[in-house]
Design a protein around this motif. Sequence first.
Motif, short mmCIF file in Angstrom:
data_model
loop_
_atom_site.label_atom_id
_atom_site.label_comp_id
_atom_site.label_asym_id
_atom_site.label_seq_id
_atom_site.Cartn_x
_atom_site.Cartn_y
_atom_site.Cartn_z
N TYR A 1 -9.96 6.74 2.08
CA TYR A 1 -9.80 8.36 2.38
C TYR A 1 -9.89 8.39 3.75
N THR A 2 -9.56 9.74 4.18
CA THR A 2 -9.99 10.36 5.41
C THR A 2 -11.25 10.13 5.87
N GLU B 1 0.81 -1.03 -0.03
CA GLU B 1 0.04 -0.10 -0.14
C GLU B 1 0.85 1.06 -0.15
N THR B 2 0.53 2.08 -0.49
CA THR B 2 1.10 3.63 -0.66
C THR B 2 0.08 4.83 -0.57
N ASP B 3 0.56 5.88 0.06
CA ASP B 3 -0.16 6.93 0.15
C ASP B 3 0.18 8.04 -1.08
N THR B 4 -0.99 8.39 -1.63
CA THR B 4 -1.00 9.48 -2.93
C THR B 4 -2.04 10.44 -2.71
N TYR B 5 -2.05 11.37 -3.53
CA TYR B 5 -3.17 12.30 -3.65
C TYR B 5 -3.84 12.35 -5.14
N GLN C 1 -5.96 13.34 0.09
CA GLN C 1 -5.00 12.02 0.60
C GLN C 1 -5.80 10.59 0.44
N SER C 2 -5.28 9.94 -0.28
CA SER C 2 -5.63 8.28 -0.54
C SER C 2 -4.67 7.39 -0.04
N VAL C 3 -5.14 6.14 0.31
CA VAL C 3 -4.22 5.02 0.53
C VAL C 3 -4.72 3.97 -0.29
#
Length: 286
Positions: free
Chosen positions: A194-195, A96-100, A106-108
Amino acid sequence: MAFSNSILRNVGGGGGDGPRLPIGRIAMWLGIAVLAIVVVSVAGCGIKVVNTGHRGIETRFGKVQGESLPEGIYFFNPITSEIVEMDTRVQRKDGETDTYTRDVQQSVIKYTLNYSLRQDAAHIMFRDVGRDWDDKLVPQVVLGTLKEVVGKWDAVDLIANRDKAGADTFNAMRTKFAERFVEISRFEITDIAYTKEFENSVEAKVIAQQKAIEEQNRTKQIEEQARQKVLSAEAEAKSMQIRAEALEQNAKLVEWEAVQKWNGVLPQYMLGSGTTPFINLTPTKN
């Protein structure tokens, strides 16, 4: 000739007074000498078996020699050389990785990737990157490609088009991995998170959109009912106009309609001259 005969006599145990050496003892010492040479040779020789699904890389004084070695058994000088194995089987990575997203949400991203090292390039990968090439290259390529693809989508649209985003990522990633001698056979985005605040706002937006659609449908229903009433009124007015024009052209039509509506019972009380209303009972003369 006398010297040769003397040696033969000593070895074979013939006549003469000199010392004699038995043939069996000489053979034994020769066998020990040969065995010693074999043991020393084997002890000084390295043996390496390259297993199925791997490629061997031979190094001499730390420098890669030749191309990748296929499966099999190999002998080498352990003092100057070494043979290491590189796994070329299909590997699976769940990460998994964090990106926009494009609208800066912000999404995982959770994903699954199947990849393998090209067999004919194992020696190049070992020379340029090392045996831990997958830890160095795979996360780097995956993260960079996901940032490019996810950055083209708004957060809400990305959820609805997850499969398409995954296919776009796979195609872009395949090209980048090929440049690094890696082949990928599968890539799938398994989850997008998402948050909590954003998820709540999305839920509220969806509810508002559903209510707006319901109101639009209700408005259309009311408009349609009103249109039907207008059409009905216009039709009734047109009908009345046609009937009025017909009455003006034929006065007998009034009596005919009265007959159509009459139930056959005469009124019990008649005022005035006592004539029967609407109906002329006087027979016509031929």
